[in-house]
Every structure is written in C-alpha cells, then in structure tokens.
Design an enzyme around this catalytic site. Structure first.
Site: not given
Length: 235
Positions: A134, A148
């Site tokens: 990501s 994250y």
C-alpha cells in the site's frame, strides 16, 4: 512462468482486490485456492471463478490454519490479506493486542506463507510470490494508522531483501486507493473537494500481479500504482 495449470493461493480473496486477482488468475488457467476468513464472500469468489477454484476459510493470524492452507504446495502465492488502515483506535491509543494484530495480518502472515511456500515451489522447479502493499508504506509522512503504515513499509522492504531464492521469485505491488466496489462507494460519499484523483483501476492491480507471475526475470522488485499515473518502479 506459464500460469495455466498452476496452483495459486490468493489470501484475502473474498472481496475487492483479492477477488479480482483470484478471478484473473483463474481466467488464465490457474487452479485457485481462495483463502479468507469471510466464508460468504469467499464462496462467492469461488463460484465466480468456477470449478477450478476452491475456498478455504482461514484466519491468517492462526499459524496452524496457515500451515494447513499452504499444504497444497502452490506454485503461485499472492499475499493480499491485510487491512485495518481506517480502524480506530490506532497506535498509540490502541491496545497492544489491537496493534499487534494489525502487524500480524499485514506483515507476519505474508512472511509465514512465503516461508511455507518456498520448499514446494523449489521442488516444483520454481514459483512466484506477489505481495500486495500500500502507498501507506511509502514515504516519511504521518499516517492515521502507524501500525498499518509500518507493516506495509516492512512488507515492501521484506520483498526487496529476497531477490534470489533458487527459483522462487518474490515481488510487490504497491497500489494507492483502488477502485474496488467499496472504494468507489467510499469516494462517492466524500465531499467533491475531498475526493482527489480517480482511484487506481482494479485492472491495473491485476495486470501488475500477472506480470510479476509470468515474467521470470522479475525478482525482488516493487511497482508503485498511483492514481491517474503510469506504473512506476521503486527499485
């Protein structure tokens, strides 16, 4: 690598990016193992692909369940399971158990599946692992979910440390906001001034995954998929 006839495990394949990747590999002739905790979504993905697919319900934080999943000895592994970027609370307000769970599913799980896949891939004459990262893991700015962001950054670095595994190739796709059904709904719910550029098309992600699987010259590489931009190599 010729995808046709190969066994492919795709984690987090019940919906969204994972479903699109699983369907693309199935259309290319792979026997796809659809892996996810979401039984309803996983069965829908399996039905979408057809008789060459099967669904395995698995919690990627459960080592024994992951070992059972990987016993199929795939030649293709796509580590897509992850998430939690928008869940609250985040570090440092989140409990240790909560932020550790985020690290487990976004980093530890793909490391474990990769480790378990290597012996079978080597025995089969080679294999391909594709990690789905990501843009949260790229750069040095703040992020709403430090756990994250840190896990995705580590997944990218993990990939680049593995350029040569005796025929097993590990690469990473790093997309920005992707035009999944959920992503499209979330963007539409924002005020127009906050929507920004159009999300990355799902086809761009599946194209990148297929390219990494099929091209035997690619190993330890990372490709960035930004919104309204051409794919860009990060290394």
């Amino acid at each position: 690598m010729d995808i046709a006839g190969k066994t492919a495990v795709v984690t987090g394949a019940a919906v969204g990016i994972g479903r699109a990747i699983a369907a693309r590999l199935g259309a290319a002739g792979a026997s796809v193992v659809v892996a996810d905790l979401d039984a309803a979504g996983g069965e829908e993905t399996r039905a979408l692909i057809g008789p060459t697919a099967r669904f395995v319900q698995v919690d990627m934080r459960d080592d024994d369940a992951v070992r059972e999943l990987m016993a199929c000895r795939p030649q293709i592994l796509v580590n897509n399971a992850g998430g939690g970027a928008v869940l609250r609370p985040c570090f440092p307000e989140a409990s240790v158990e909560r932020w550790t769970a985020a690290l487990d599913v976004n980093l530890r799980a793909p490391m474990l599946t990769t480790q378990l896949a290597i012996p079978g891939m080597r025995a089969a004459g080679g294999g391909a692992v594709v990690n789905v990262g990501s843009t949260a893991g790229v750069g040095f700015g703040p992020h709403v979910s430090p756990e994250y962001s840190a896990a995705k950054a580590a997944l990218i670095r993990f990939t680049t440390t593995l350029p040569d595994l005796d025929g097993v190739r590990v690469n990473c796709v790093v997309p920005d906001w992707v035009a999944t059904p959920r992503g499209i709904r979330e963007r539409a719910a924002l005020p127009p001034a906050e929507r920004g550029q159009a999300p990355v098309p799902l086809e761009a992600v599946t194209d990148a995954v297929v390219d990494f699987v099929a091209d035997d010259s690619l190993a330890g590489r990372v490709v960035l998929l930004e919104r309204e931009a051409e794919p860009r190599w990060l290394n």
